[in-house]
Design an enzyme around this catalytic site. Sequence first.
Site, PDB file in Angstrom:
ATOM      1  N   ARG A   1      28.575 -22.390  -5.005  1.00  0.00           N
ATOM      2  CA  ARG A   1      27.556 -22.609  -3.894  1.00  0.00           C
ATOM      3  C   ARG A   1      27.113 -21.013  -3.446  1.00  0.00           C
ATOM      4  O   ARG A   1      26.007 -20.866  -2.947  1.00  0.00           O
ATOM      5  CB  ARG A   1      27.681 -23.588  -2.867  1.00  0.00           C
ATOM      6  CG  ARG A   1      26.512 -23.807  -1.936  1.00  0.00           C
ATOM      7  CD  ARG A   1      26.580 -25.087  -1.203  1.00  0.00           C
ATOM      8  NE  ARG A   1      25.877 -24.959  -0.178  1.00  0.00           N
ATOM      9  CZ  ARG A   1      25.037 -26.197   0.312  1.00  0.00           C
ATOM     10  NH1 ARG A   1      25.725 -27.407   0.434  1.00  0.00           N
ATOM     11  NH2 ARG A   1      24.133 -25.983   1.078  1.00  0.00           N
TER      12      ARG A   1
ATOM     13  N   HIS B   1      21.623 -12.350   0.945  1.00  0.00           N
ATOM     14  CA  HIS B   1      21.708 -12.755   2.037  1.00  0.00           C
ATOM     15  C   HIS B   1      22.736 -11.919   2.796  1.00  0.00           C
ATOM     16  O   HIS B   1      22.792 -11.776   4.063  1.00  0.00           O
ATOM     17  CB  HIS B   1      21.947 -14.369   2.240  1.00  0.00           C
ATOM     18  CG  HIS B   1      20.940 -15.127   1.791  1.00  0.00           C
ATOM     19  ND1 HIS B   1      19.961 -15.038   0.835  1.00  0.00           N
ATOM     20  CD2 HIS B   1      20.282 -15.990   2.909  1.00  0.00           C
ATOM     21  CE1 HIS B   1      19.177 -15.832   0.759  1.00  0.00           C
ATOM     22  NE2 HIS B   1      19.243 -16.535   2.169  1.00  0.00           N
TER      23      HIS B   1
ATOM     24  N   GLU C   1      12.828 -16.522  -1.045  1.00  0.00           N
ATOM     25  CA  GLU C   1      13.996 -17.525  -1.506  1.00  0.00           C
ATOM     26  C   GLU C   1      13.549 -18.014  -2.906  1.00  0.00           C
ATOM     27  O   GLU C   1      14.513 -18.294  -3.676  1.00  0.00           O
ATOM     28  CB  GLU C   1      14.158 -18.739  -0.744  1.00  0.00           C
ATOM     29  CG  GLU C   1      14.213 -18.278   0.832  1.00  0.00           C
ATOM     30  CD  GLU C   1      15.999 -17.973   1.086  1.00  0.00           C
ATOM     31  OE1 GLU C   1      16.521 -18.082   0.082  1.00  0.00           O
ATOM     32  OE2 GLU C   1      16.221 -17.517   2.115  1.00  0.00           O
TER      33      GLU C   1
ATOM     34  N   ASN D   1      23.890 -17.365  -1.775  1.00  0.00           N
ATOM     35  CA  ASN D   1      23.553 -16.016  -0.820  1.00  0.00           C
ATOM     36  C   ASN D   1      23.346 -14.990  -1.315  1.00  0.00           C
ATOM     37  O   ASN D   1      23.446 -13.851  -0.804  1.00  0.00           O
ATOM     38  CB  ASN D   1      25.068 -16.027  -0.156  1.00  0.00           C
ATOM     39  CG  ASN D   1      25.341 -17.250   0.776  1.00  0.00           C
ATOM     40  OD1 ASN D   1      24.355 -17.720   1.379  1.00  0.00           O
ATOM     41  ND2 ASN D   1      26.724 -17.471   0.748  1.00  0.00           N
TER      42      ASN D   1
ATOM     43  N   HIS E   1      21.185 -10.855   5.945  1.00  0.00           N
ATOM     44  CA  HIS E   1      22.074 -11.188   7.286  1.00  0.00           C
ATOM     45  C   HIS E   1      22.443 -10.084   8.146  1.00  0.00           C
ATOM     46  O   HIS E   1      22.006  -9.903   9.318  1.00  0.00           O
ATOM     47  CB  HIS E   1      23.186 -12.356   7.139  1.00  0.00           C
ATOM     48  CG  HIS E   1      22.836 -13.527   6.827  1.00  0.00           C
ATOM     49  ND1 HIS E   1      23.415 -14.341   5.985  1.00  0.00           N
ATOM     50  CD2 HIS E   1      21.490 -14.372   7.064  1.00  0.00           C
ATOM     51  CE1 HIS E   1      23.035 -15.376   5.659  1.00  0.00           C
ATOM     52  NE2 HIS E   1      21.842 -15.416   6.314  1.00  0.00           N
TER      53      HIS E   1
ATOM     54  N   GLU F   1      30.256 -25.659  -0.282  1.00  0.00           N
ATOM     55  CA  GLU F   1      30.326 -24.340  -0.145  1.00  0.00           C
ATOM     56  C   GLU F   1      31.637 -23.681  -0.536  1.00  0.00           C
ATOM     57  O   GLU F   1      32.245 -22.970   0.269  1.00  0.00           O
ATOM     58  CB  GLU F   1      29.523 -23.791   1.196  1.00  0.00           C
ATOM     59  CG  GLU F   1      29.271 -22.295   0.710  1.00  0.00           C
ATOM     60  CD  GLU F   1      28.400 -21.515   1.548  1.00  0.00           C
ATOM     61  OE1 GLU F   1      28.310 -20.443   1.860  1.00  0.00           O
ATOM     62  OE2 GLU F   1      27.443 -22.298   2.001  1.00  0.00           O
TER      63      GLU F   1
ATOM     64  N   ARG G   1      26.718 -41.391  16.269  1.00  0.00           N
ATOM     65  CA  ARG G   1      27.902 -41.045  15.149  1.00  0.00           C
ATOM     66  C   ARG G   1      27.089 -41.097  13.764  1.00  0.00           C
ATOM     67  O   ARG G   1      27.733 -41.139  12.661  1.00  0.00           O
ATOM     68  CB  ARG G   1      29.093 -41.897  15.362  1.00  0.00           C
ATOM     69  CG  ARG G   1      29.694 -42.063  16.576  1.00  0.00           C
ATOM     70  CD  ARG G   1      30.966 -42.504  16.272  1.00  0.00           C
ATOM     71  NE  ARG G   1      31.731 -42.439  17.546  1.00  0.00           N
ATOM     72  CZ  ARG G   1      31.516 -43.304  18.639  1.00  0.00           C
ATOM     73  NH1 ARG G   1      30.746 -44.363  18.370  1.00  0.00           N
ATOM     74  NH2 ARG G   1      32.271 -43.253  19.737  1.00  0.00           N
TER      75      ARG G   1
ATOM     76  N   HIS H   1      13.258 -13.885   7.819  1.00  0.00           N
ATOM     77  CA  HIS H   1      14.411 -14.012   7.263  1.00  0.00           C
ATOM     78  C   HIS H   1      14.298 -13.889   5.798  1.00  0.00           C
ATOM     79  O   HIS H   1      15.045 -12.810   5.103  1.00  0.00           O
ATOM     80  CB  HIS H   1      14.808 -15.289   7.409  1.00  0.00           C
ATOM     81  CG  HIS H   1      15.983 -15.802   6.251  1.00  0.00           C
ATOM     82  ND1 HIS H   1      17.460 -15.314   6.337  1.00  0.00           N
ATOM     83  CD2 HIS H   1      16.064 -16.843   5.269  1.00  0.00           C
ATOM     84  CE1 HIS H   1      18.101 -15.817   5.678  1.00  0.00           C
ATOM     85  NE2 HIS H   1      17.329 -16.539   4.634  1.00  0.00           N
TER      86      HIS H   1
ATOM     87  N   LYS I   1      18.427 -25.695  -6.959  1.00  0.00           N
ATOM     88  CA  LYS I   1      19.419 -25.811  -5.917  1.00  0.00           C
ATOM     89  C   LYS I   1      20.243 -27.004  -5.576  1.00  0.00           C
ATOM     90  O   LYS I   1      21.538 -26.813  -5.571  1.00  0.00           O
ATOM     91  CB  LYS I   1      18.929 -25.346  -4.428  1.00  0.00           C
ATOM     92  CG  LYS I   1      19.764 -25.138  -3.503  1.00  0.00           C
ATOM     93  CD  LYS I   1      19.063 -24.726  -2.089  1.00  0.00           C
ATOM     94  CE  LYS I   1      20.178 -24.579  -1.001  1.00  0.00           C
ATOM     95  NZ  LYS I   1      19.428 -24.413   0.389  1.00  0.00           N
TER      96      LYS I   1
ATOM     97  N   LYS J   1      22.273 -28.870   4.989  1.00  0.00           N
ATOM     98  CA  LYS J   1      22.793 -27.954   6.342  1.00  0.00           C
ATOM     99  C   LYS J   1      22.144 -28.246   7.382  1.00  0.00           C
ATOM    100  O   LYS J   1      20.867 -27.986   7.134  1.00  0.00           O
ATOM    101  CB  LYS J   1      22.936 -26.489   5.868  1.00  0.00           C
ATOM    102  CG  LYS J   1      24.011 -26.074   4.851  1.00  0.00           C
ATOM    103  CD  LYS J   1      23.983 -24.664   4.642  1.00  0.00           C
ATOM    104  CE  LYS J   1      25.009 -23.950   3.969  1.00  0.00           C
ATOM    105  NZ  LYS J   1      25.048 -22.515   3.467  1.00  0.00           N
TER     106      LYS J   1
END
Length: 363
Positions: free
Chosen positions: A243, A250, A186, A247, A254, A239, A122, A267, A229, A144
């Site tokens: 935030r 992106h 990035e 993106n 994506h 997010e 946990r 990417h 960031k 993330k």
Amino acid sequence: MNRMQTLRIELGERSYPIHIGSDLNAAELLAPYVTMKNVLLVTDSNVDRLYGEKVQAELGKNAASVTKFVFKAGEGSKNLATVENICRAAVRAGLDRSSVFAALGGGVCGDMTGLAAALYMRGTRYIQIPTTLLAMVDSSVGGKTGVDLPEGKNLVGAFFQPMLVLMEMNLLRTLPERELSNGFAEMVKTAVILDGELFETLERSAPELLRLSPGSPIAETVKRCCELKGQVVAKDERESNLRAILNYGHTFGHALEAVTGYTKFAHGEAVSIGMCMAADLAVSEGLMSGEEAQRQEALLREFHLPVDAGESVSPEALLNAMEHDKKSAGGKIKVVLADRIGHADVFSGIGREQIEEAVSGRL
Ligand code: ADP
Ligand code: ZN
């Protein structure tokens, strides 16, 4: 030169430091976190060959024990089965809730180790030692973690912050050039949305940065990206709106990755093309000047990044994929656009035809 810079990501009780530099004294920097503890060092098969033993030894100077877990390099390993294997290796290595996971590798390794740490008993603490530029400037800040499912990428995960990130610039020297460029995509993104001065630094130093020349401002620019960031994430850890500007490029990127089956573009390359699409759209909406869009494109080219897809993807297919992206709430396409270099916002009212028109120029 072994100047070290330290940055703190401010997240209340989940705050953590990032040490950035070259020739860092890893054993000393890791000591406060691992002394007398059992550590599971997670890495991929490529990175293991280059750095596995060395990092194991550095951790071992103070840890009670360091067990290494190696998975097969590549996005194909980023699944729940590997996370299960990491957790099982942790049990065998005698890790308990006070033990530590250490991720040595790129984004795949960091995302999975972070998730394993979040789940194990946990919640256990973890350290990140990113070995790709992309992982340094992107996945090391924000907490993330996650894995892919056969149905899609990053569909399972958790927000879980590390307790330390150690960024050793020398690790980048073995990185294939294409992977390095990926990270610079990035960095350009962060500069375009948040910091015009950083953008100018990148413009001035792109060739040296790409060669990792001794005098290049690689550590400084990495630090600045993490700082920027970090500020966004500190204000918006989970997010909501702020935030979302991260993106930039992106939503298009994506979609491009998805319609080309995740094989043609890395990417960062997809994000690079996505940023060009975003800039074209911003110009056609009268938000950004053509000259600034040109500067962005020129900088991406300097980093050997693609600025168009160079193949026949239909604009229609790309738009459909954009509508499916989990970030486009309620079927409406949300796009992040820069109104000048150094500032961006989220726009949700732009018509499908305008978007289709803008992307078709890059397909
Ligand atoms: P990211 O998501 O950060 O781009 P990955 O974890 O997918 O990174 O790693 C990209 C590839 O680069 C993998 O094949 C990995 O094994 C390899 N790699 C990672 N770090 C290094 C390094 N420092 N030197 C050489 N290869 C590396
Ligand atoms: Zn990204």
